[in-house]
Design a protein around this motif. Structure first.
Motif, mmCIF file in Angstrom:
data_model
loop_
_atom_site.group_PDB
_atom_site.id
_atom_site.type_symbol
_atom_site.label_atom_id
_atom_site.label_comp_id
_atom_site.label_asym_id
_atom_site.label_seq_id
_atom_site.Cartn_x
_atom_site.Cartn_y
_atom_site.Cartn_z
ATOM 1 N N HIS A 75 0.853 -1.186 0.000
ATOM 2 C CA HIS A 75 0.000 0.000 0.000
ATOM 3 C C HIS A 75 0.890 1.237 0.000
ATOM 4 O O HIS A 75 2.046 1.205 0.463
ATOM 5 N N SER A 76 0.344 2.332 -0.495
ATOM 6 C CA SER A 76 1.110 3.578 -0.572
ATOM 7 C C SER A 76 1.135 4.306 0.764
ATOM 8 O O SER A 76 2.032 5.120 1.014
ATOM 9 N N SER A 77 0.169 4.037 1.631
ATOM 10 C CA SER A 77 0.113 4.686 2.938
ATOM 11 C C SER A 77 -0.316 3.654 3.974
ATOM 12 O O SER A 77 -1.302 2.940 3.767
ATOM 13 N N LEU A 78 0.416 3.590 5.074
ATOM 14 C CA LEU A 78 0.124 2.571 6.086
ATOM 15 C C LEU A 78 0.638 3.052 7.437
ATOM 16 O O LEU A 78 1.801 3.425 7.576
ATOM 17 N N PHE A 79 -0.263 3.045 8.433
ATOM 18 C CA PHE A 79 0.091 3.473 9.780
ATOM 19 C C PHE A 79 -0.204 2.347 10.760
ATOM 20 O O PHE A 79 -1.168 1.585 10.593
ATOM 21 N N ALA A 80 0.621 2.251 11.798
ATOM 22 C CA ALA A 80 0.467 1.195 12.801
ATOM 23 C C ALA A 80 0.818 1.754 14.169
ATOM 24 O O ALA A 80 1.804 2.498 14.302
ATOM 25 N N PRO A 81 0.054 1.406 15.220
ATOM 26 C CA PRO A 81 0.364 1.883 16.573
ATOM 27 C C PRO A 81 1.461 1.035 17.223
ATOM 28 O O PRO A 81 1.291 -0.175 17.401
ATOM 29 N N PHE A 82 2.573 1.661 17.563
ATOM 30 C CA PHE A 82 3.691 0.949 18.197
ATOM 31 C C PHE A 82 4.664 1.991 18.747
ATOM 32 O O PHE A 82 4.789 3.090 18.208
ATOM 33 N N ASP A 83 5.345 1.616 19.813
ATOM 34 C CA ASP A 83 6.391 2.470 20.351
ATOM 35 C C ASP A 83 7.583 2.416 19.385
ATOM 36 O O ASP A 83 8.128 1.341 19.123
ATOM 37 N N PRO A 84 8.014 3.553 18.826
ATOM 38 C CA PRO A 84 9.069 3.528 17.790
ATOM 39 C C PRO A 84 10.359 2.869 18.256
ATOM 40 O O PRO A 84 10.957 2.072 17.527
ATOM 41 N N ALA B 199 -1.912 -3.792 16.089
ATOM 42 C CA ALA B 199 -3.294 -3.445 16.431
ATOM 43 C C ALA B 199 -3.830 -2.487 15.380
ATOM 44 O O ALA B 199 -3.071 -1.838 14.655
ATOM 45 N N HIS B 200 -5.164 -2.396 15.293
ATOM 46 C CA HIS B 200 -5.772 -1.487 14.310
ATOM 47 C C HIS B 200 -5.412 -0.052 14.675
ATOM 48 O O HIS B 200 -5.411 0.324 15.851
ATOM 49 N N PRO B 201 -5.092 0.806 13.699
ATOM 50 C CA PRO B 201 -4.694 2.189 14.003
ATOM 51 C C PRO B 201 -5.746 2.969 14.786
ATOM 52 O O PRO B 201 -5.415 3.876 15.532
ATOM 53 N N LYS B 202 -7.041 2.604 14.632
ATOM 54 C CA LYS B 202 -8.104 3.326 15.325
ATOM 55 C C LYS B 202 -8.430 2.725 16.678
ATOM 56 O O LYS B 202 -9.315 3.201 17.373
#
Length: 535
Positions: free
Chosen positions: A413-422, A528-531
Protein backbone atom coordinates in the motif's frame (compact mmCIF):
# COMPACT_ATOMS: atom_id res chain seq x y z
CA UNK A 1 -47.41 26.95 44.63
CA UNK A 2 -49.21 24.69 42.19
CA UNK A 3 -52.85 25.45 41.45
CA UNK A 4 -55.53 22.89 42.10
CA UNK A 5 -55.97 22.41 38.36
CA UNK A 6 -52.24 21.67 37.78
CA UNK A 7 -52.23 19.19 40.68
CA UNK A 8 -55.30 17.51 39.21
CA UNK A 9 -53.69 17.18 35.79
CA UNK A 10 -50.34 15.86 37.06
CA UNK A 11 -50.02 12.20 36.12
CA UNK A 12 -53.71 12.00 35.15
CA UNK A 13 -55.01 12.16 31.59
CA UNK A 14 -58.84 12.51 31.34
CA UNK A 15 -58.81 12.08 27.55
CA UNK A 16 -59.93 8.43 27.57
CA UNK A 17 -62.67 9.13 30.13
CA UNK A 18 -63.98 12.07 28.15
CA UNK A 19 -64.00 10.01 24.96
CA UNK A 20 -66.05 7.24 26.63
CA UNK A 21 -68.40 9.81 28.15
CA UNK A 22 -68.85 11.50 24.76
CA UNK A 23 -69.82 8.13 23.25
CA UNK A 24 -72.37 7.80 26.04
CA UNK A 25 -73.82 11.27 25.31
CA UNK A 26 -74.21 10.53 21.58
CA UNK A 27 -75.76 7.14 22.33
CA UNK A 28 -78.14 8.69 24.89
CA UNK A 29 -79.33 11.31 22.43
CA UNK A 30 -79.84 8.74 19.65
CA UNK A 31 -81.83 6.43 21.96
CA UNK A 32 -84.03 9.33 23.11
CA UNK A 33 -84.79 10.28 19.50
CA UNK A 34 -85.44 6.67 18.52
CA UNK A 35 -87.85 6.05 21.40
CA UNK A 36 -89.64 9.35 20.95
CA UNK A 37 -90.10 9.00 17.17
CA UNK A 38 -91.24 5.37 17.48
CA UNK A 39 -94.06 6.43 19.91
CA UNK A 40 -93.12 3.67 22.36
CA UNK A 41 -93.23 5.81 25.53
CA UNK A 42 -95.34 8.76 24.47
CA UNK A 43 -97.00 8.81 27.88
CA UNK A 44 -93.59 9.61 29.49
CA UNK A 45 -91.13 11.17 27.04
CA UNK A 46 -92.39 14.55 25.91
CA UNK A 47 -95.79 13.87 27.45
CA UNK A 48 -96.34 17.51 28.43
CA UNK A 49 -94.44 19.38 25.74
CA UNK A 50 -93.35 17.33 22.75
CA UNK A 51 -91.86 20.30 20.89
CA UNK A 52 -89.46 21.16 23.75
CA UNK A 53 -88.48 17.50 24.15
CA UNK A 54 -87.87 16.96 20.44
CA UNK A 55 -85.95 20.22 19.98
CA UNK A 56 -83.82 19.66 23.09
CA UNK A 57 -83.00 16.06 22.08
CA UNK A 58 -81.97 17.06 18.54
CA UNK A 59 -79.80 19.96 19.71
CA UNK A 60 -78.21 17.81 22.46
CA UNK A 61 -77.46 14.95 20.02
CA UNK A 62 -75.91 17.31 17.48
CA UNK A 63 -73.72 18.99 20.11
CA UNK A 64 -72.62 15.57 21.40
CA UNK A 65 -71.79 14.37 17.87
CA UNK A 66 -69.73 17.50 17.21
CA UNK A 67 -67.93 16.98 20.52
CA UNK A 68 -67.17 13.37 19.55
CA UNK A 69 -65.67 14.48 16.22
CA UNK A 70 -63.53 17.05 18.07
CA UNK A 71 -62.29 14.35 20.47
CA UNK A 72 -61.41 12.06 17.54
CA UNK A 73 -59.56 14.80 15.72
CA UNK A 74 -57.70 16.32 18.66
CA UNK A 75 -56.22 13.37 20.55
CA UNK A 76 -54.77 15.46 23.32
CA UNK A 77 -55.77 16.20 26.89
CA UNK A 78 -59.07 18.16 26.66
CA UNK A 79 -59.13 21.63 28.13
CA UNK A 80 -60.96 22.32 31.37
CA UNK A 81 -63.33 24.67 29.56
CA UNK A 82 -64.41 21.97 27.11
CA UNK A 83 -65.16 19.54 29.96
CA UNK A 84 -67.14 22.13 31.92
CA UNK A 85 -69.13 23.03 28.80
CA UNK A 86 -70.01 19.38 28.13
CA UNK A 87 -71.27 18.83 31.68
CA UNK A 88 -73.22 22.11 31.79
CA UNK A 89 -74.92 21.23 28.51
CA UNK A 90 -75.87 17.84 30.01
CA UNK A 91 -77.42 19.43 33.09
CA UNK A 92 -79.34 21.93 30.98
CA UNK A 93 -80.54 19.32 28.48
CA UNK A 94 -81.66 16.86 31.18
CA UNK A 95 -83.50 19.64 33.01
CA UNK A 96 -85.43 20.58 29.83
CA UNK A 97 -86.17 16.91 29.08
CA UNK A 98 -87.54 16.47 32.63
CA UNK A 99 -89.68 19.57 32.29
CA UNK A 100 -91.22 18.40 29.00
CA UNK A 101 -91.81 14.88 30.33
CA UNK A 102 -93.60 15.51 33.62
CA UNK A 103 -90.84 16.57 36.01
CA UNK A 104 -88.85 14.54 38.53
CA UNK A 105 -91.46 11.77 38.58
CA UNK A 106 -90.60 10.87 34.97
CA UNK A 107 -87.34 9.25 36.14
CA UNK A 108 -85.18 11.26 33.70
CA UNK A 109 -83.62 13.06 36.63
CA UNK A 110 -81.52 9.99 37.39
CA UNK A 111 -79.51 10.84 34.28
CA UNK A 112 -78.12 13.68 36.40
CA UNK A 113 -76.40 11.06 38.55
CA UNK A 114 -74.35 9.89 35.55
CA UNK A 115 -73.38 13.47 34.67
CA UNK A 116 -72.33 14.26 38.23
CA UNK A 117 -70.32 11.01 38.41
CA UNK A 118 -68.58 12.03 35.18
CA UNK A 119 -67.89 15.46 36.69
CA UNK A 120 -66.24 13.76 39.67
CA UNK A 121 -63.83 12.00 37.29
CA UNK A 122 -63.28 14.80 34.79
CA UNK A 123 -63.12 17.92 36.98
CA UNK A 124 -61.17 19.07 40.03
CA UNK A 125 -62.85 18.57 43.42
CA UNK A 126 -64.34 22.06 43.85
CA UNK A 127 -65.76 22.17 40.31
CA UNK A 128 -67.20 18.68 40.71
CA UNK A 129 -69.03 19.71 43.92
CA UNK A 130 -70.18 22.86 42.15
CA UNK A 131 -71.63 20.74 39.35
CA UNK A 132 -73.44 18.56 41.91
CA UNK A 133 -74.89 21.67 43.57
CA UNK A 134 -75.86 23.10 40.19
CA UNK A 135 -77.59 19.86 39.22
CA UNK A 136 -79.48 19.77 42.53
CA UNK A 137 -80.56 23.39 42.10
CA UNK A 138 -81.70 22.59 38.55
CA UNK A 139 -83.76 19.62 39.78
CA UNK A 140 -85.42 21.56 42.58
CA UNK A 141 -85.91 24.61 40.39
CA UNK A 142 -87.52 22.51 37.66
CA UNK A 143 -89.89 20.94 40.21
CA UNK A 144 -90.90 24.34 41.60
CA UNK A 145 -91.42 25.79 38.11
CA UNK A 146 -93.39 22.71 37.10
CA UNK A 147 -95.59 23.04 40.18
CA UNK A 148 -96.21 26.73 39.62
CA UNK A 149 -96.94 26.43 35.90
CA UNK A 150 -98.78 23.11 35.78
CA UNK A 151 -100.24 22.99 39.27
CA UNK A 152 -99.17 19.38 39.83
CA UNK A 153 -98.85 18.06 43.41
CA UNK A 154 -95.73 18.58 45.47
CA UNK A 155 -94.56 14.95 45.31
CA UNK A 156 -92.08 16.00 42.63
CA UNK A 157 -90.41 18.36 45.13
CA UNK A 158 -89.72 15.45 47.48
CA UNK A 159 -88.41 13.34 44.59
CA UNK A 160 -86.17 16.21 43.47
CA UNK A 161 -84.82 16.67 47.01
CA UNK A 162 -84.10 12.94 47.40
CA UNK A 163 -82.45 12.88 43.99
CA UNK A 164 -80.34 15.92 44.96
CA UNK A 165 -79.10 14.10 48.05
CA UNK A 166 -78.21 11.10 45.89
CA UNK A 167 -76.35 13.39 43.51
CA UNK A 168 -74.22 14.83 46.32
CA UNK A 169 -73.44 11.35 47.66
CA UNK A 170 -72.45 10.27 44.16
CA UNK A 171 -70.24 13.34 43.72
CA UNK A 172 -68.44 12.70 47.03
CA UNK A 173 -68.02 8.96 46.34
CA UNK A 174 -66.60 9.51 42.88
CA UNK A 175 -64.34 12.26 44.19
CA UNK A 176 -62.85 9.79 46.67
CA UNK A 177 -62.42 7.04 44.07
CA UNK A 178 -61.06 9.44 41.48
CA UNK A 179 -58.62 10.90 44.02
CA UNK A 180 -57.17 7.44 44.64
CA UNK A 181 -56.96 6.83 40.90
CA UNK A 182 -55.16 10.14 40.40
CA UNK A 183 -52.65 9.42 43.15
CA UNK A 184 -52.06 5.89 41.85
CA UNK A 185 -51.63 7.24 38.33
CA UNK A 186 -49.14 9.87 39.54
CA UNK A 187 -47.15 7.25 41.45
CA UNK A 188 -47.20 4.92 38.46
CA UNK A 189 -45.98 7.71 36.20
CA UNK A 190 -43.14 8.52 38.60
CA UNK A 191 -42.16 4.87 38.84
CA UNK A 192 -42.33 4.53 35.05
CA UNK A 193 -40.08 7.57 34.64
CA UNK A 194 -37.67 6.17 37.23
CA UNK A 195 -37.58 2.78 35.51
CA UNK A 196 -37.05 4.48 32.15
CA UNK A 197 -34.21 6.51 33.67
CA UNK A 198 -32.58 3.38 35.11
CA UNK A 199 -33.00 1.59 31.78
CA UNK A 200 -31.41 4.50 29.92
CA UNK A 201 -28.61 4.65 32.50
CA UNK A 202 -27.99 0.91 32.21
CA UNK A 203 -27.91 1.15 28.42
CA UNK A 204 -25.42 4.01 28.54
CA UNK A 205 -23.22 2.05 30.95
CA UNK A 206 -23.35 -1.02 28.70
CA UNK A 207 -22.62 1.06 25.59
CA UNK A 208 -19.57 2.68 27.18
CA UNK A 209 -18.11 -0.45 28.74
CA UNK A 210 -14.77 -1.59 27.38
CA UNK A 211 -15.97 -5.18 27.73
CA UNK A 212 -18.04 -6.26 24.76
CA UNK A 213 -21.61 -7.29 25.61
CA UNK A 214 -23.75 -9.44 23.32
CA UNK A 215 -27.28 -10.59 24.23
CA UNK A 216 -28.81 -13.43 22.23
CA UNK A 217 -32.41 -14.65 22.40
CA UNK A 218 -33.57 -18.26 22.17
CA UNK A 219 -33.35 -18.14 18.36
CA UNK A 220 -29.73 -16.87 18.63
CA UNK A 221 -30.75 -13.49 17.25
CA UNK A 222 -28.77 -10.49 18.44
CA UNK A 223 -30.97 -8.50 20.83
CA UNK A 224 -28.27 -6.16 22.13
CA UNK A 225 -24.69 -5.38 21.14
CA UNK A 226 -22.60 -2.51 22.48
CA UNK A 227 -19.93 -0.45 20.76
CA UNK A 228 -17.07 -2.38 22.35
CA UNK A 229 -18.43 -5.69 21.01
CA UNK A 230 -18.83 -4.21 17.53
CA UNK A 231 -15.23 -3.00 17.59
CA UNK A 232 -13.82 -6.27 18.93
CA UNK A 233 -15.81 -8.37 16.45
CA UNK A 234 -15.04 -6.11 13.49
CA UNK A 235 -18.68 -5.15 12.90
CA UNK A 236 -18.97 -1.74 11.26
CA UNK A 237 -22.64 -0.92 11.85
CA UNK A 238 -25.17 -3.12 13.62
CA UNK A 239 -28.69 -1.81 12.95
CA UNK A 240 -30.53 -5.03 12.21
CA UNK A 241 -31.82 -6.32 15.57
CA UNK A 242 -32.92 -9.58 13.95
CA UNK A 243 -29.37 -10.47 12.88
CA UNK A 244 -28.11 -13.89 13.92
CA UNK A 245 -24.71 -15.49 14.48
CA UNK A 246 -24.17 -16.70 10.92
CA UNK A 247 -21.77 -13.79 10.40
CA UNK A 248 -19.85 -14.72 13.58
CA UNK A 249 -18.97 -18.41 13.14
CA UNK A 250 -16.35 -18.49 15.91
CA UNK A 251 -18.83 -17.36 18.56
CA UNK A 252 -21.51 -19.64 17.14
CA UNK A 253 -19.17 -22.62 17.41
CA UNK A 254 -18.30 -21.82 21.02
CA UNK A 255 -21.99 -21.37 21.85
CA UNK A 256 -22.88 -24.71 20.28
CA UNK A 257 -20.16 -26.55 22.19
CA UNK A 258 -21.18 -24.87 25.45
CA UNK A 259 -24.81 -25.87 25.04
CA UNK A 260 -23.91 -29.43 24.16
CA UNK A 261 -22.01 -29.72 27.43
CA UNK A 262 -25.03 -28.26 29.30
CA UNK A 263 -22.75 -25.91 31.22
CA UNK A 264 -24.67 -23.89 33.75
CA UNK A 265 -21.65 -21.97 35.12
CA UNK A 266 -20.08 -19.36 32.81
CA UNK A 267 -17.79 -20.87 30.19
CA UNK A 268 -14.89 -19.06 28.50
CA UNK A 269 -12.61 -19.66 25.55
CA UNK A 270 -9.95 -17.73 23.63
CA UNK A 271 -10.42 -17.38 19.88
CA UNK A 272 -8.72 -15.50 17.07
CA UNK A 273 -11.30 -13.27 15.42
CA UNK A 274 -11.57 -13.53 11.65
CA UNK A 275 -12.60 -9.91 11.05
CA UNK A 276 -10.33 -7.97 13.39
CA UNK A 277 -6.80 -8.02 14.77
CA UNK A 278 -7.96 -9.02 18.23
CA UNK A 279 -7.44 -12.19 20.17
CA UNK A 280 -10.76 -12.50 21.93
CA UNK A 281 -11.73 -14.08 25.22
CA UNK A 282 -15.35 -15.22 24.95
CA UNK A 283 -17.33 -15.89 28.14
CA UNK A 284 -20.84 -17.38 27.92
CA UNK A 285 -23.56 -17.36 30.56
CA UNK A 286 -27.33 -17.60 30.78
CA UNK A 287 -29.07 -14.33 31.54
CA UNK A 288 -31.20 -16.14 34.12
CA UNK A 289 -29.66 -19.13 35.83
CA UNK A 290 -31.55 -22.37 35.32
CA UNK A 291 -33.64 -21.01 32.44
CA UNK A 292 -32.96 -21.49 28.74
CA UNK A 293 -33.78 -17.92 27.88
CA UNK A 294 -31.42 -15.20 26.66
CA UNK A 295 -27.70 -15.89 26.50
CA UNK A 296 -25.15 -13.33 27.63
CA UNK A 297 -21.81 -13.18 25.78
CA UNK A 298 -18.89 -11.25 27.30
CA UNK A 299 -16.13 -10.35 24.83
CA UNK A 300 -12.73 -9.12 25.99
CA UNK A 301 -9.43 -8.37 24.30
CA UNK A 302 -7.30 -11.24 25.55
CA UNK A 303 -4.09 -9.50 24.56
CA UNK A 304 -4.92 -6.54 26.79
CA UNK A 305 -5.57 -8.93 29.67
CA UNK A 306 -2.33 -10.78 28.90
CA UNK A 307 -0.50 -7.48 28.73
CA UNK A 308 -1.67 -6.49 32.21
CA UNK A 309 -0.67 -9.87 33.60
CA UNK A 310 2.65 -9.60 31.79
CA UNK A 311 3.34 -6.22 33.33
CA UNK A 312 2.76 -7.64 36.79
CA UNK A 313 4.99 -10.60 35.96
CA UNK A 314 7.75 -8.40 34.61
CA UNK A 315 7.58 -6.11 37.62
CA UNK A 316 8.18 -9.09 39.91
CA UNK A 317 10.82 -10.48 37.57
CA UNK A 318 12.59 -7.13 37.47
CA UNK A 319 12.98 -6.93 41.21
CA UNK A 320 14.23 -10.54 41.35
CA UNK A 321 16.64 -10.38 38.43
CA UNK A 322 18.10 -7.04 39.48
CA UNK A 323 19.29 -8.51 42.75
CA UNK A 324 20.43 -11.80 41.15
CA UNK A 325 22.29 -10.02 38.33
CA UNK A 326 24.09 -7.82 40.82
CA UNK A 327 25.22 -10.84 42.82
CA UNK A 328 26.34 -12.71 39.69
CA UNK A 329 28.02 -9.78 37.96
CA UNK A 330 30.51 -9.14 40.77
CA UNK A 331 32.09 -12.64 40.84
CA UNK A 332 31.81 -12.78 37.04
CA UNK A 333 33.89 -9.62 36.78
CA UNK A 334 36.43 -11.11 39.12
CA UNK A 335 36.63 -14.28 37.01
CA UNK A 336 37.02 -12.25 33.81
CA UNK A 337 39.71 -10.06 35.33
CA UNK A 338 41.58 -13.09 36.69
CA UNK A 339 41.53 -14.79 33.25
CA UNK A 340 42.94 -11.65 31.63
CA UNK A 341 45.78 -11.54 34.17
CA UNK A 342 46.53 -15.21 33.55
CA UNK A 343 46.55 -14.61 29.82
CA UNK A 344 49.24 -11.96 30.27
CA UNK A 345 51.47 -14.33 32.28
CA UNK A 346 54.60 -15.61 30.47
CA UNK A 347 54.67 -18.85 32.48
CA UNK A 348 51.37 -20.21 31.16
CA UNK A 349 51.70 -22.90 28.49
CA UNK A 350 49.70 -23.35 25.27
CA UNK A 351 47.24 -25.93 26.65
CA UNK A 352 46.31 -23.59 29.49
CA UNK A 353 45.70 -20.76 27.01
CA UNK A 354 42.96 -22.89 25.43
CA UNK A 355 41.31 -23.17 28.83
CA UNK A 356 41.51 -19.39 29.24
CA UNK A 357 39.77 -18.92 25.89
CA UNK A 358 36.92 -21.16 27.10
CA UNK A 359 36.67 -19.12 30.29
CA UNK A 360 36.54 -15.85 28.32
CA UNK A 361 33.93 -17.16 25.88
CA UNK A 362 31.56 -18.38 28.57
CA UNK A 363 32.15 -15.29 30.70
CA UNK A 364 31.05 -13.14 27.77
CA UNK A 365 28.01 -15.40 27.22
CA UNK A 366 26.96 -15.25 30.88
CA UNK A 367 27.40 -11.46 30.85
CA UNK A 368 25.19 -11.24 27.72
CA UNK A 369 22.51 -13.31 29.43
CA UNK A 370 22.59 -10.93 32.39
CA UNK A 371 22.31 -7.93 30.04
CA UNK A 372 19.30 -9.48 28.28
CA UNK A 373 17.56 -10.29 31.55
CA UNK A 374 18.12 -6.75 32.81
CA UNK A 375 16.83 -5.43 29.51
CA UNK A 376 13.56 -7.30 30.05
CA UNK A 377 13.20 -6.36 33.70
CA UNK A 378 14.05 -2.68 33.21
CA UNK A 379 11.95 -2.23 30.12
CA UNK A 380 9.91 0.95 30.27
CA UNK A 381 6.19 0.99 29.56
CA UNK A 382 5.19 1.15 25.92
CA UNK A 383 4.15 4.53 24.53
CA UNK A 384 2.50 3.61 21.22
CA UNK A 385 2.14 6.22 18.49
CA UNK A 386 0.82 5.85 14.96
CA UNK A 387 3.99 5.12 12.98
CA UNK A 388 4.18 5.63 9.22
CA UNK A 389 5.21 2.02 8.64
CA UNK A 390 6.37 2.52 5.05
CA UNK A 391 8.63 5.48 5.84
CA UNK A 392 9.91 3.78 8.98
CA UNK A 393 10.96 0.54 7.24
CA UNK A 394 12.64 2.42 4.38
CA UNK A 395 14.58 4.54 6.86
CA UNK A 396 15.52 1.47 8.90
CA UNK A 397 16.95 -0.33 5.84
CA UNK A 398 18.84 2.78 4.72
CA UNK A 399 20.46 3.02 8.15
CA UNK A 400 21.72 -0.55 7.80
CA UNK A 401 23.74 0.42 4.73
CA UNK A 402 26.40 -2.15 3.81
CA UNK A 403 26.62 -3.66 7.28
CA UNK A 404 24.22 -6.47 6.39
CA UNK A 405 23.40 -8.72 3.43
CA UNK A 406 21.03 -7.49 0.79
CA UNK A 407 17.83 -6.29 2.53
CA UNK A 408 14.95 -4.83 0.54
CA UNK A 409 11.51 -3.49 1.38
CA UNK A 410 8.23 -4.21 -0.40
CA UNK A 411 5.03 -2.26 0.25
CA UNK A 412 1.55 -3.41 -0.72
CA UNK A 413 0.00 0.00 0.00
CA UNK A 414 1.11 3.58 -0.57
CA UNK A 415 0.11 4.69 2.94
CA UNK A 416 0.12 2.57 6.09
CA UNK A 417 0.09 3.47 9.78
CA UNK A 418 0.47 1.20 12.80
CA UNK A 419 0.36 1.88 16.57
CA UNK A 420 3.69 0.95 18.20
CA UNK A 421 6.39 2.47 20.35
CA UNK A 422 9.07 3.53 17.79
CA UNK A 423 12.10 2.62 19.93
CA UNK A 424 10.62 -0.76 20.86
CA UNK A 425 9.74 -1.50 17.23
CA UNK A 426 13.35 -0.72 16.30
CA UNK A 427 14.50 -3.18 18.97
CA UNK A 428 12.14 -5.92 17.75
CA UNK A 429 13.05 -5.60 14.06
CA UNK A 430 16.78 -5.30 14.86
CA UNK A 431 16.62 -8.48 16.90
CA UNK A 432 14.79 -10.37 14.14
CA UNK A 433 17.24 -9.12 11.49
CA UNK A 434 20.25 -10.09 13.62
CA UNK A 435 18.89 -13.63 13.83
CA UNK A 436 18.18 -13.73 10.10
CA UNK A 437 21.62 -12.42 9.14
CA UNK A 438 23.31 -15.34 10.87
CA UNK A 439 21.51 -17.89 8.66
CA UNK A 440 20.81 -16.23 5.27
CA UNK A 441 22.36 -17.29 2.01
CA UNK A 442 23.78 -14.32 0.15
CA UNK A 443 23.00 -14.30 -3.52
CA UNK A 444 23.55 -11.58 -6.14
CA UNK A 445 20.36 -12.59 -7.96
CA UNK A 446 17.82 -12.40 -5.13
CA UNK A 447 17.54 -10.54 -1.84
CA UNK A 448 18.57 -12.35 1.32
CA UNK A 449 16.01 -10.63 3.57
CA UNK A 450 12.71 -8.94 2.69
CA UNK A 451 10.68 -6.52 4.79
CA UNK A 452 7.09 -6.58 3.50
CA UNK A 453 4.32 -4.25 4.75
CA UNK A 454 0.60 -4.56 4.08
CA UNK A 455 -2.88 -5.03 5.55
CA UNK A 456 -4.14 -8.45 6.56
CA UNK A 457 -7.18 -9.81 4.75
CA UNK A 458 -10.33 -9.91 6.90
CA UNK A 459 -8.81 -8.35 10.01
CA UNK A 460 -7.83 -5.14 8.18
CA UNK A 461 -4.85 -4.71 10.51
CA UNK A 462 -1.37 -3.62 9.34
CA UNK A 463 1.45 -6.13 9.33
CA UNK A 464 5.22 -6.28 8.85
CA UNK A 465 6.83 -9.48 7.58
CA UNK A 466 10.55 -10.30 7.86
CA UNK A 467 11.35 -13.09 5.39
CA UNK A 468 14.78 -14.65 4.85
CA UNK A 469 16.10 -17.40 2.61
CA UNK A 470 17.83 -19.34 5.38
CA UNK A 471 17.25 -22.98 6.35
CA UNK A 472 14.34 -22.13 8.68
CA UNK A 473 13.51 -23.48 12.12
CA UNK A 474 12.78 -27.21 12.47
CA UNK A 475 9.10 -28.06 12.93
CA UNK A 476 9.57 -29.63 16.37
CA UNK A 477 11.24 -26.44 17.69
CA UNK A 478 8.74 -23.90 16.35
CA UNK A 479 6.31 -24.07 19.27
CA UNK A 480 9.09 -23.24 21.76
CA UNK A 481 10.94 -20.42 20.02
CA UNK A 482 9.22 -17.62 21.99
CA UNK A 483 9.87 -19.23 25.36
CA UNK A 484 12.57 -17.66 27.58
CA UNK A 485 16.01 -19.32 27.54
CA UNK A 486 15.07 -21.63 24.67
CA UNK A 487 17.87 -21.78 22.10
CA UNK A 488 19.29 -24.23 19.58
CA UNK A 489 22.80 -22.72 19.77
CA UNK A 490 25.42 -23.17 22.41
CA UNK A 491 26.30 -19.48 22.23
CA UNK A 492 22.71 -18.13 22.33
CA UNK A 493 20.96 -16.76 25.40
CA UNK A 494 17.44 -17.79 24.34
CA UNK A 495 15.98 -14.39 25.22
CA UNK A 496 15.97 -12.59 21.87
CA UNK A 497 12.64 -13.86 20.54
CA UNK A 498 11.17 -13.81 24.03
CA UNK A 499 11.95 -10.09 24.26
CA UNK A 500 10.40 -9.55 20.81
CA UNK A 501 7.19 -11.22 21.92
CA UNK A 502 7.09 -9.24 25.18
CA UNK A 503 7.55 -5.94 23.35
CA UNK A 504 4.86 -6.82 20.81
CA UNK A 505 2.37 -7.75 23.52
CA UNK A 506 3.16 -4.53 25.35
CA UNK A 507 2.01 -2.67 22.22
CA UNK A 508 -1.02 -5.00 21.75
CA UNK A 509 0.55 -6.50 18.64
CA UNK A 510 1.03 -10.16 17.75
CA UNK A 511 4.16 -11.91 16.45
CA UNK A 512 4.01 -15.22 14.64
CA UNK A 513 6.44 -17.55 12.88
CA UNK A 514 5.96 -19.55 9.68
CA UNK A 515 8.19 -21.46 7.31
CA UNK A 516 8.43 -19.79 3.94
CA UNK A 517 7.95 -22.69 1.48
CA UNK A 518 10.18 -24.81 3.75
CA UNK A 519 13.20 -22.86 2.52
CA UNK A 520 13.29 -19.90 4.89
CA UNK A 521 11.81 -18.22 7.90
CA UNK A 522 8.96 -15.71 8.02
CA UNK A 523 8.22 -13.66 11.13
CA UNK A 524 4.98 -11.64 10.98
CA UNK A 525 4.22 -8.72 13.30
CA UNK A 526 0.48 -8.13 13.23
CA UNK A 527 -0.18 -4.67 14.67
CA UNK A 528 -3.29 -3.44 16.43
CA UNK A 529 -5.77 -1.49 14.31
CA UNK A 530 -4.69 2.19 14.00
CA UNK A 531 -8.10 3.33 15.32
CA UNK A 532 -8.01 1.02 18.32
CA UNK A 533 -7.93 2.68 21.73
CA UNK A 534 -4.76 1.71 23.54
CA UNK A 535 -5.48 0.58 27.10
Amino acid sequence: MKTQHSIFEQGYDPYQLLRVYTYYRVLLGCIMLLIYNSNLLTNVLGSENGLVFSTTTWVYTCISAISLLAVWRNKRTPTLQSRVFALLSDILAITLLMYSSGGATSGLGYLMVVSVAAAGMLLPAQLAIFMAALATIALIGESIAHHVISGIDTKSLFSAGALGALIFLTALAFQYVTGKIRRSTAELKQQTQHVAHLQKLARLIVERMRTGILVLNKEDEIELINDAAQSLLGIQNHKDRSANLDSLPSIKQQLTQWRQKSSTPPASAVIQNEKSAYELKISLAQLELGKEEDTLVFIEDNRAITQQAQQLKLASLGRLTASIAHEIRNPLSAISHASELLDESEQIDVSDKRLLEIIKTHTIRVNQIIENILQVSRRRSAEPTNIDLIAWTDKFVNELGHSSPLVITRHQHSSLFAPFDPSQLHQVVSNLLDNAIRYVKTSPDSPSIQLITGISTGREAPFLKIIDNGPGIPQHHQKNIFEPFFTTENTGSGLGLFICKELCEANQAYIDYQNSDNTGSQFTILFAHPKKEQK
